[in-house]
Enzyme design. Structure first.
Site, PDB file in Angstrom:
ATOM      1  N   ARG A 164       0.868  -1.190   0.000  1.00 57.08           N
ATOM      2  CA  ARG A 164       0.000   0.000   0.000  1.00 57.08           C
ATOM      3  C   ARG A 164       0.905   1.241   0.000  1.00 57.08           C
ATOM      4  O   ARG A 164       2.000   1.215   0.585  1.00 57.08           O
ATOM      5  CB  ARG A 164      -0.881   0.057   1.253  1.00 57.08           C
ATOM      6  CG  ARG A 164      -2.093  -0.821   1.207  1.00 57.08           C
ATOM      7  CD  ARG A 164      -3.145  -0.331   0.195  1.00 57.08           C
ATOM      8  NE  ARG A 164      -4.302  -1.209   0.191  1.00 57.08           N
ATOM      9  CZ  ARG A 164      -4.498  -2.218  -0.667  1.00 57.08           C
ATOM     10  NH1 ARG A 164      -3.602  -2.480  -1.602  1.00 57.08           N
ATOM     11  NH2 ARG A 164      -5.586  -2.949  -0.617  1.00 57.08           N
ATOM     12  N   HIS A 189      -1.228   0.961  -9.617  1.00 55.25           N
ATOM     13  CA  HIS A 189      -1.931   0.105  -8.648  1.00 55.25           C
ATOM     14  C   HIS A 189      -2.733  -0.997  -9.375  1.00 55.25           C
ATOM     15  O   HIS A 189      -3.938  -1.136  -9.172  1.00 55.25           O
ATOM     16  CB  HIS A 189      -2.860   0.926  -7.727  1.00 55.25           C
ATOM     17  CG  HIS A 189      -3.314   0.134  -6.526  1.00 55.25           C
ATOM     18  ND1 HIS A 189      -3.615   0.707  -5.313  1.00 55.25           N
ATOM     19  CD2 HIS A 189      -3.520  -1.206  -6.352  1.00 55.25           C
ATOM     20  CE1 HIS A 189      -3.988  -0.241  -4.457  1.00 55.25           C
ATOM     21  NE2 HIS A 189      -3.932  -1.419  -5.075  1.00 55.25           N
TER      22      HIS A 189
HETATM   23  P1  NDP Z   1      -1.695 -11.710   4.392  1.00 58.75           P
HETATM   24  O1  NDP Z   1      -2.576 -11.255   5.494  1.00 58.75           O
HETATM   25  O2  NDP Z   1      -1.837 -13.103   3.877  1.00 58.75           O
HETATM   26  O3  NDP Z   1      -0.156 -11.524   4.817  1.00 58.75           O
HETATM   27  C1  NDP Z   1       0.300 -10.405   5.496  1.00 58.75           C
HETATM   28  C2  NDP Z   1       1.733 -10.667   5.935  1.00 58.75           C
HETATM   29  O4  NDP Z   1       2.245  -9.453   6.532  1.00 58.75           O
HETATM   30  C3  NDP Z   1       1.852 -11.753   7.007  1.00 58.75           C
HETATM   31  O5  NDP Z   1       3.019 -12.519   6.789  1.00 58.75           O
HETATM   32  C4  NDP Z   1       1.986 -10.954   8.299  1.00 58.75           C
HETATM   33  O6  NDP Z   1       2.706 -11.594   9.330  1.00 58.75           O
HETATM   34  C5  NDP Z   1       2.786  -9.759   7.800  1.00 58.75           C
HETATM   35  N1  NDP Z   1       2.647  -8.627   8.731  1.00 58.75           N
HETATM   36  C6  NDP Z   1       1.526  -7.923   9.025  1.00 58.75           C
HETATM   37  N2  NDP Z   1       1.800  -6.971   9.931  1.00 58.75           N
HETATM   38  C7  NDP Z   1       3.110  -7.071  10.214  1.00 58.75           C
HETATM   39  C8  NDP Z   1       3.993  -6.384  11.062  1.00 58.75           C
HETATM   40  N3  NDP Z   1       3.563  -5.374  11.855  1.00 58.75           N
HETATM   41  N4  NDP Z   1       5.293  -6.750  11.092  1.00 58.75           N
HETATM   42  C9  NDP Z   1       5.730  -7.778  10.335  1.00 58.75           C
HETATM   43  N5  NDP Z   1       4.948  -8.486   9.502  1.00 58.75           N
HETATM   44  C10 NDP Z   1       3.655  -8.131   9.437  1.00 58.75           C
HETATM   45  O7  NDP Z   1      -1.895 -10.649   3.197  1.00 58.75           O
HETATM   46  P2  NDP Z   1      -1.712 -10.874   1.636  1.00 58.75           P
HETATM   47  O8  NDP Z   1      -0.401 -11.508   1.390  1.00 58.75           O
HETATM   48  O9  NDP Z   1      -2.897 -11.534   1.057  1.00 58.75           O
HETATM   49  O10 NDP Z   1      -1.721  -9.349   1.104  1.00 58.75           O
HETATM   50  C11 NDP Z   1      -0.765  -8.410   1.559  1.00 58.75           C
HETATM   51  C12 NDP Z   1      -1.156  -7.008   1.085  1.00 58.75           C
HETATM   52  O11 NDP Z   1      -0.940  -6.865  -0.321  1.00 58.75           O
HETATM   53  C13 NDP Z   1      -2.622  -6.619   1.238  1.00 58.75           C
HETATM   54  O12 NDP Z   1      -2.923  -6.260   2.575  1.00 58.75           O
HETATM   55  C14 NDP Z   1      -2.747  -5.447   0.294  1.00 58.75           C
HETATM   56  O13 NDP Z   1      -2.464  -4.225   0.969  1.00 58.75           O
HETATM   57  C15 NDP Z   1      -1.666  -5.714  -0.754  1.00 58.75           C
HETATM   58  N6  NDP Z   1      -2.233  -5.986  -2.076  1.00 58.75           N
HETATM   59  C16 NDP Z   1      -1.897  -5.147  -3.134  1.00 58.75           C
HETATM   60  C17 NDP Z   1      -2.371  -5.385  -4.399  1.00 58.75           C
HETATM   61  C18 NDP Z   1      -1.957  -4.562  -5.558  1.00 58.75           C
HETATM   62  O14 NDP Z   1      -2.484  -4.727  -6.664  1.00 58.75           O
HETATM   63  N7  NDP Z   1      -0.994  -3.667  -5.404  1.00 58.75           N
HETATM   64  C19 NDP Z   1      -3.292  -6.520  -4.679  1.00 58.75           C
HETATM   65  C20 NDP Z   1      -3.573  -7.320  -3.516  1.00 58.75           C
HETATM   66  C21 NDP Z   1      -3.067  -7.050  -2.264  1.00 58.75           C
HETATM   67  P3  NDP Z   1       2.133 -12.934  10.036  1.00 58.75           P
HETATM   68  O15 NDP Z   1       2.334 -14.010   8.989  1.00 58.75           O
HETATM   69  O16 NDP Z   1       2.983 -13.119  11.215  1.00 58.75           O
HETATM   70  O17 NDP Z   1       0.686 -12.653  10.341  1.00 58.75           O
HETATM   71  C1  OXD Z   2      -6.141  -5.432  -3.233  1.00 53.90           C
HETATM   72  C2  OXD Z   2      -5.718  -4.430  -4.204  1.00 53.90           C
HETATM   73  O1  OXD Z   2      -6.023  -5.220  -2.021  1.00 53.90           O
HETATM   74  O2  OXD Z   2      -6.050  -4.573  -5.411  1.00 53.90           O
HETATM   75  O3  OXD Z   2      -6.608  -6.513  -3.662  1.00 53.90           O
HETATM   76  O4  OXD Z   2      -5.034  -3.473  -3.842  1.00 53.90           O
END
Ligand code: NDP
Ligand code: OXD
Length: 315
Positions: free
Chosen positions: A230, A278
């Site tokens: 993000r 994005h």
């Molecule tokens: P998940 O919830 O599966 O994974 C999130 C990961 O981040 C986990 O490993 C989690 O740790 C880690 N995490 C969260 N908070 C912290 C912290 N404070 N310190 C360290 N690690 C942390 O999410 P997704 O993989 O499905 O998606 C990730 C992000 O990708 C979404 O939230 C979204 O913002 C972004 N996204 C962007 C898109 C785009 O087109 N640009 C499309 C889709 C998503 P733990 O494993 O320990 O919980």
């Molecule tokens: C998502 C994105 O969160 O597209 O899926 O950013």
């Protein structure tokens, strides 16, 4: 009535999603926010950046489905009803994100921006070191659904990959954990990938202090940052200043503090920066719609919803 409300704000085309859900769920009423509907009949809602408050005052609401993987847009609504929030976990979206991540890593490894500029200027200059993927240490911040898949595919390309997450644990690559593991993770990272969710804990994490802790002895001539999480995770003035003084060598950014990225941003024309709008992993209405329709059917049949967000953690 058993109404499915599609609540879309921002730049997405709401009508296309409403049409899709009408086709997927012919047995129920599907309405968009811009048409009249009985609020008492709404049982399910799907949202992407709905106007804050738009989902309050729905007494029969059972769950809210995010139309994307990220839920920061939902958590930002102070009037979000206290029902389960479900996010997108879908192989179509995951595969798209890994395509983008691998593309960006290869673009920096093989100096794509430089050779594109050389081509435009008709310059034949092959006088340069060409490290192989195995010489480059990639660090993936966020080892969830998307980070885990990207890490696996980067390993298949030959990169030397590690991850960092809140809880660490087992994964396709070694995973460093939490604040204690961050320094060691950064010190072994030449290409930093960010696939973290935006929460109170992660906002602004991609800043000068963090970039200064990345490896300085890598084969790319300086660290590279790649962010598709993000825009709120990054401090764009720090990225530009770090590119200017050599703390960073390059960047690939799909997300920005303000979207669309303002024309005045120095990121647009920077020769070492790759900007995409994005769309690293768009939500395909066919794939995502089918998944949500299936979840609704399962829940109405008495089965538990899957991919429910932990609202205390915010992701
Ligand atoms: P998940 O919830 O599966 O994974 C999130 C990961 O981040 C986990 O490993 C989690 O740790 C880690 N995490 C969260 N908070 C912290 C912290 N404070 N310190 C360290 N690690 C942390 O999410 P997704 O993989 O499905 O998606 C990730 C992000 O990708 C979404 O939230 C979204 O913002 C972004 N996204 C962007 C898109 C785009 O087109 N640009 C499309 C889709 C998503 P733990 O494993 O320990 O919980
Ligand atoms: C998502 C994105 O969160 O597209 O899926 O950013």
């Amino acid at each position: 009535v058993n109404t499915f409300l599609v609540a879309i704000g921002g730049a997405w085309r709401g009508a296309a999603w409403v049409d899709r859900f009408r086709r997927l769920m012919p047995e129920r009423q599907v309405v968009g926010l811009d048409e009249p509907f009985d609020r008492a009949g709404v049982r399910w809602a799907a949202s992407w950046k709905h106007p804050p408050g738009a989902l309050s005052g729905l007494p029969g609401l059972e769950a809210i489905f995010s139309l994307g993987a990220g839920v920061d847009h939902l958590m930002a609504d102070p009037e979000l009803p206290p029902v389960p929030v479900v996010r997108v976990v879908d192989p179509d979206l995951t595969g798209r994100m890994s395509e983008w991540i691998v593309l960006q890593c290869l673009a920096h490894l093989r100096q794509a921006p430089r050779y594109a500029a050389q081509q435009r200027a008709k310059v034949w200059d092959d006088d340069d070191a060409q490290p192989a993927a195995r010489h480059v240490r990639v660090g993936v911040m966020g080892m969830g659904v998307l980070g885990g898949d990207a890490a696996t595919k980067l390993v298949a390309m030959g990169f030397d990959v590690a991850g960092w997450s809140r809880s660490g644990g087992e994964g396709p690559v070694p995973i460093y954990a939490g604040a204690e593991g961050l320094d060691a993770f950064l010190a072994r990272t030449d290409v930093l990938i960010c696939l973290l969710p935006l929460t109170d804990e992660t906002r602004g994490i991609l800043n000068r202090d963090l970039f200064a802790r990345l490896a300085r002895d890598g084969r790319l001539g300086g660290p590279v940052v790649i962010n598709a999480g993000r825009g709120g995770l990054q401090v764009e003035t720090d990225i530009l200043a770090c590119l200017a003084d050599g703390t960073l060598k390059g960047a690939s950014l799909d997300v920005f503090e303000t979207e669309p990225l303002p024309a005045s941003s120095g990121l647009w024309a920077h020769p070492a920066v790759i900007v995409t709008p994005h769309n690293a992993a768009m939500s395909d209405p066919d794939a995502v719609g089918a998944r949500i329709a299936e979840q609704v059917r399962r829940a109405e049949g008495g089965l538990a919803l899957t991919d429910v967000v932990d609202r205390t953690k915010g992701y």
